[in-house]
Design a protein around this motif. Structure first.
Motif, short mmCIF file in Angstrom:
data_model
loop_
_atom_site.label_atom_id
_atom_site.label_comp_id
_atom_site.label_asym_id
_atom_site.label_seq_id
_atom_site.Cartn_x
_atom_site.Cartn_y
_atom_site.Cartn_z
N LEU A 115 0.81 -1.21 0.00
CA LEU A 115 0.00 0.00 0.00
C LEU A 115 0.85 1.26 0.00
N ASP A 116 0.59 2.14 -0.98
CA ASP A 116 1.14 3.48 -0.93
C ASP A 116 0.46 4.22 0.22
N VAL A 117 1.18 5.07 0.92
CA VAL A 117 0.58 5.79 2.05
C VAL A 117 -0.27 6.96 1.57
N MET A 118 0.27 7.80 0.71
CA MET A 118 -0.44 8.99 0.23
C MET A 118 -1.25 8.65 -1.02
N MET A 119 -2.56 8.48 -0.83
CA MET A 119 -3.45 8.15 -1.95
C MET A 119 -4.72 8.99 -1.86
N PRO A 120 -5.37 9.26 -2.99
CA PRO A 120 -6.65 9.97 -2.95
C PRO A 120 -7.77 9.08 -2.42
N LYS A 121 -8.84 9.72 -1.95
CA LYS A 121 -10.06 9.07 -1.46
C LYS A 121 -9.86 8.35 -0.13
N LYS A 122 -8.79 7.61 0.00
CA LYS A 122 -8.50 6.92 1.26
C LYS A 122 -7.00 6.62 1.30
N ASP A 123 -6.31 7.13 2.33
CA ASP A 123 -4.85 6.92 2.39
C ASP A 123 -4.53 5.50 2.87
N GLY A 124 -3.26 5.14 2.74
CA GLY A 124 -2.85 3.77 3.08
C GLY A 124 -3.02 3.41 4.53
N PHE A 125 -2.80 4.37 5.44
CA PHE A 125 -2.96 4.09 6.87
C PHE A 125 -4.42 3.81 7.21
N THR A 126 -5.33 4.61 6.65
CA THR A 126 -6.77 4.40 6.89
C THR A 126 -7.21 3.06 6.33
N LEU A 127 -6.73 2.74 5.13
CA LEU A 127 -7.05 1.46 4.51
C LEU A 127 -6.57 0.30 5.37
N ALA A 128 -5.35 0.41 5.89
CA ALA A 128 -4.80 -0.66 6.74
C ALA A 128 -5.65 -0.86 8.00
N LYS A 129 -6.10 0.24 8.60
CA LYS A 129 -6.96 0.14 9.79
C LYS A 129 -8.23 -0.63 9.47
N GLU A 130 -8.83 -0.34 8.33
CA GLU A 130 -10.08 -1.01 7.95
C GLU A 130 -9.85 -2.49 7.68
N VAL A 131 -8.73 -2.81 7.05
CA VAL A 131 -8.39 -4.22 6.78
C VAL A 131 -8.14 -4.95 8.10
N ARG A 132 -7.42 -4.31 9.02
CA ARG A 132 -7.09 -4.95 10.29
C ARG A 132 -8.34 -5.21 11.15
N ALA A 133 -9.40 -4.42 10.93
CA ALA A 133 -10.64 -4.66 11.66
C ALA A 133 -11.29 -5.97 11.21
N ILE A 134 -10.93 -6.43 10.01
CA ILE A 134 -11.49 -7.66 9.45
C ILE A 134 -10.51 -8.82 9.56
N ASP A 135 -9.25 -8.54 9.30
CA ASP A 135 -8.23 -9.60 9.21
C ASP A 135 -6.95 -9.14 9.91
N ASP A 136 -6.59 -9.85 10.97
CA ASP A 136 -5.39 -9.44 11.71
C ASP A 136 -4.15 -10.25 11.33
N THR A 137 -4.23 -11.01 10.23
CA THR A 137 -3.08 -11.85 9.86
C THR A 137 -2.47 -11.50 8.51
N ILE A 138 -3.22 -10.89 7.59
CA ILE A 138 -2.68 -10.64 6.26
C ILE A 138 -1.49 -9.68 6.33
N PRO A 139 -0.37 -9.98 5.67
CA PRO A 139 0.80 -9.09 5.71
C PRO A 139 0.53 -7.78 4.96
N ILE A 140 1.04 -6.68 5.51
CA ILE A 140 0.87 -5.36 4.90
C ILE A 140 2.23 -4.67 4.83
N ILE A 141 2.60 -4.24 3.62
CA ILE A 141 3.81 -3.44 3.41
C ILE A 141 3.39 -2.05 2.95
N PHE A 142 3.95 -1.02 3.59
CA PHE A 142 3.68 0.36 3.18
C PHE A 142 4.81 0.86 2.27
N LEU A 143 4.40 1.59 1.23
CA LEU A 143 5.35 2.29 0.36
C LEU A 143 5.13 3.79 0.58
#
Length: 228
Positions: free
Chosen positions: A55-83
């Motif tokens: 995930l790129d951090v600076m993105m339109p509509k929803k940034d990478g950090f916000t996206l990661a938070k939403e994913v982690r609310a559903i799945d706490d195991t999938i690996p996430i790399i930030f660019l």
């Protein structure tokens, strides 16, 4: 025989860079789902169930950090790399705080990205290999999301059934907090999601009914307790 490719969800709003990363990863036998913003990436994540997120951090509509938070609310195991082009310490700290597993600063080499992806995937496989759990006369294979009674043919669980059962087993003989698990697996603990969770609990009870020593109790006002 065709080889199953590892699916990567790549969210990058710079079209040229996104295509370079996508094409480079595809030459290494990855399947890449490229999205141009965080909002689209979240929809693709829910519909395609990738094995790792880049995930790129600076993105339109929803940034990478916000996206990661939403994913982690559903799945706490999938690996996430930030660019990211950001290099401030607080940005790195925030990336790990919201659930990131790794952090790669731009500009970066594709070789380094590929090494980091493979390291996280291998670590995840090792963790999942240890998540084959015994439950009375049942064997629950969390990575494969299957439930097997003695030597019978395993039955397939849905993604949500498997995650709900996993949390019940991890909290065996203790009360599993209703609000906590609703927020983790459903995204919030409103009335309609609570009723949906009740339905899933009923489905799990039916699938576990062949072993009379197993019970899922409803602890009124608190949550559920798995007793074996």
């Amino acid at each position: 025989m065709s080889i199953a490719l590892t699916t990567i969800l790549l969210a990058e709003d710079e079209p040229a860079l996104g295509m370079i990363i996508k094409e480079s990863l595809e030459t290494r036998n990855f399947k890449v789902l490229l999205c141009e913003n965080g909002e689209k990436a979240f929809e693709v994540y829910k519909s395609h169930q990738p094995e790792i997120l880049v995930l790129d951090v600076m993105m339109p509509k929803k940034d990478g950090f916000t996206l990661a938070k939403e994913v982690r609310a559903i799945d706490d195991t999938i690996p996430i790399i930030f660019l990211t082009a950001k290099s401030q310490t607080q940005d790195v700290v925030e990336g790990f705080t919201v659930g990131g597993n790794d952090y790669l600063k731009k500009p970066f080499s594709m070789e380094e990205l590929i090494v980091r992806i493979n390291n996280l995937l291998n670590r995840t496989k090792l963790q999942k290999a240890s998540e084959i759990l015994k439950l009375g006369n049942y064997t629950f294979d969390f990575p494969k999301q299957t439930l097997q009674f003695n030597e019978d043919t395993p039955i397939q669980l849905t993604h949500r059934e498997a995650h709900l059962l996993f949390h019940l087993i991890k909290n065996k003989n203790q009360v599993l907090d209703r609000s906590l698990i609703l927020n983790k697996l459903w995204g919030n603990d409103d009335f309609f999601n609570a009723r949906s969770m009740d339905v899933f609990i009923s489905k799990l009870r039916k699938k576990l009914q062949r072993d009379e020593s197993i019970q899922i109790l409803n602890v009124r006002g608190f949550g559920y307790k798995l007793i074996v």
